[in-house]
Design a protein around this motif. Structure first.
Motif, PDB file in Angstrom:
ATOM      1  N   LYS A 181      10.599   5.099   8.223  1.00 27.22           N
ATOM      2  CA  LYS A 181      11.510   6.138   7.764  1.00 27.22           C
ATOM      3  C   LYS A 181      12.626   5.541   6.908  1.00 27.22           C
ATOM      4  O   LYS A 181      13.321   4.613   7.330  1.00 27.22           O
ATOM      5  N   GLY A 182      12.751   6.038   5.692  1.00 26.87           N
ATOM      6  CA  GLY A 182      13.817   5.605   4.795  1.00 26.87           C
ATOM      7  C   GLY A 182      13.512   4.375   3.974  1.00 26.87           C
ATOM      8  O   GLY A 182      14.306   3.972   3.138  1.00 26.87           O
ATOM      9  N   ILE A 183      12.327   3.764   4.194  1.00 20.33           N
ATOM     10  CA  ILE A 183      11.965   2.554   3.452  1.00 20.33           C
ATOM     11  C   ILE A 183      10.562   2.712   2.870  1.00 20.33           C
ATOM     12  O   ILE A 183       9.598   2.971   3.598  1.00 20.33           O
ATOM     13  N   TYR A 184      10.465   2.521   1.561  1.00 23.43           N
ATOM     14  CA  TYR A 184       9.193   2.661   0.851  1.00 23.43           C
ATOM     15  C   TYR A 184       8.937   1.435  -0.016  1.00 23.43           C
ATOM     16  O   TYR A 184       9.792   0.562  -0.151  1.00 23.43           O
ATOM     17  N   TYR A 185       7.755   1.362  -0.587  1.00 25.68           N
ATOM     18  CA  TYR A 185       7.450   0.282  -1.531  1.00 25.68           C
ATOM     19  C   TYR A 185       6.249   0.695  -2.380  1.00 25.68           C
ATOM     20  O   TYR A 185       5.492   1.595  -2.009  1.00 25.68           O
ATOM     21  N   ARG A 186       6.126   0.040  -3.523  1.00 30.00           N
ATOM     22  CA  ARG A 186       4.968   0.252  -4.385  1.00 30.00           C
ATOM     23  C   ARG A 186       3.959  -0.861  -4.131  1.00 30.00           C
ATOM     24  O   ARG A 186       4.326  -2.027  -4.021  1.00 30.00           O
ATOM     25  N   ALA A 213      17.400  13.095  -2.176  1.00 28.30           N
ATOM     26  CA  ALA A 213      16.576  11.883  -2.225  1.00 28.30           C
ATOM     27  C   ALA A 213      15.466  11.937  -1.194  1.00 28.30           C
ATOM     28  O   ALA A 213      14.302  11.634  -1.484  1.00 28.30           O
ATOM     29  N   ALA A 214      15.822  12.315   0.036  1.00 31.73           N
ATOM     30  CA  ALA A 214      14.831  12.374   1.125  1.00 31.73           C
ATOM     31  C   ALA A 214      13.719  13.370   0.807  1.00 31.73           C
ATOM     32  O   ALA A 214      12.533  13.068   0.964  1.00 31.73           O
ATOM     33  N   VAL A 215      14.108  14.550   0.321  1.00 29.39           N
ATOM     34  CA  VAL A 215      13.125  15.589   0.002  1.00 29.39           C
ATOM     35  C   VAL A 215      12.259  15.174  -1.185  1.00 29.39           C
ATOM     36  O   VAL A 215      11.031  15.335  -1.177  1.00 29.39           O
ATOM     37  N   PRO A 222      11.257  -3.645  -1.346  1.00 25.29           N
ATOM     38  CA  PRO A 222      11.660  -2.495  -0.513  1.00 25.29           C
ATOM     39  C   PRO A 222      12.482  -1.494  -1.308  1.00 25.29           C
ATOM     40  O   PRO A 222      13.354  -1.865  -2.096  1.00 25.29           O
ATOM     41  N   ILE A 223      12.177  -0.230  -1.108  1.00 24.84           N
ATOM     42  CA  ILE A 223      12.902   0.861  -1.761  1.00 24.84           C
ATOM     43  C   ILE A 223      13.537   1.688  -0.654  1.00 24.84           C
ATOM     44  O   ILE A 223      12.841   2.209   0.220  1.00 24.84           O
ATOM     45  N   TYR A 224      14.844   1.797  -0.680  1.00 24.52           N
ATOM     46  CA  TYR A 224      15.562   2.523   0.367  1.00 24.52           C
ATOM     47  C   TYR A 224      15.999   3.892  -0.162  1.00 24.52           C
ATOM     48  O   TYR A 224      16.482   3.996  -1.290  1.00 24.52           O
ATOM     49  N   THR A 225      15.839   4.920   0.669  1.00 23.96           N
ATOM     50  CA  THR A 225      16.241   6.255   0.210  1.00 23.96           C
ATOM     51  C   THR A 225      17.737   6.282  -0.111  1.00 23.96           C
ATOM     52  O   THR A 225      18.176   7.063  -0.943  1.00 23.96           O
TER      53      THR A 225
END
Length: 220
Positions: free
Chosen positions: A67-72, A46-48, A21-24
């Protein structure tokens, strides 16, 4: 010359393992440190920047979980890999020292019951004062008997197990000996267990603890 936000963040994200997990918020911290920005300004940047990277296809493997959480992700013979939900659960409910696993899952892990639990239960400070289900992560969260800390979480987990012992489908012939062995393995102190049991648990749990201590050859 300083890298652009996009180049800097792409480089940073590229170093994070697939599925993590990648958090903004953590991206904002990196931007703040690199560009000497205030927290509010870094959060906006960061958000933009992450949205620009995602929408522009600059990192084709980047995915938005919510929202606010990404991953590869990565492509495998079985399709794309998803986000690491165990890490999400830990980040949200367990770390750092704000919760622990409880319920039948712990009894099963200790060898007290062969029955596989239908639901996974976490005692966590995040739950405040009510039990609820996090359907997206597939866990039930409930308030702990006492605020969880690094020093008491193993003690509370054992006392929860003793509290549940009479109501659970236990098929181990000598459950108190198993619990005593677990206490010994964890290096827990019976006096601390007794103090917590007396303050936060019912009388039956205190009696079960005394029986456990007797099985372990310890007086309390």
């Amino acid at each position: 010359m300083k890298k652009t936000y996009v180049n800097f963040v792409c480089e940073y994200l590229g170093g994070i393992p697939v599925g993590t997990p990648i958090y903004t918020g953590q991206v904002a911290e990196m931007i703040a440190a690199e560009y000497k920005l205030q927290k509010k300004e870094a959060s906006a940047a960061a958000a933009v920047t992450v949205k620009r990277i995602l929408d522009g296809g600059m990192m084709p493997e980047l995915r938005c979980y919510q929202k606010g959480i990404y991953y590869r992700t990565a492509v495998t013979p079985f399709g794309e890999t998803g986000i690491n939900k165990e890490r999400l659960i830990a980040d949200k409910y367990l770390l750092p020292d704000i919760g622990y696993e409880t319920g039948l899952t712990v009894l099963h892990r200790m060898g007290l019951t062969s029955q596989m639990p239908r639901e996974r239960v976490l005692a966590t400070n995040v739950a405040k004062d009510c039990m609820r289900t996090d359907k997206k992560l597939g866990v039930v969260i409930r308030p702990p008997k006492a605020t969880v800390t690094a020093g008491n979480k193993d003690y509370l987990q054992i006392l929860d197990a003793l509290d549940l012992l009479e109501k659970a489908p236990v098929d181990e012939d000598h459950p108190y000996e198993v619990v005593a062995g677990y206490i010994q393995k964890k290096g827990l102190n019976y006096q601390i267990l007794l103090a917590l049991a007396d303050q936060y648990y019912n009388h039956s749990t205190v009696l079960r603890l005394a029986h456990t201590a007797n099985m372990g050859g310890t007086a309390i």
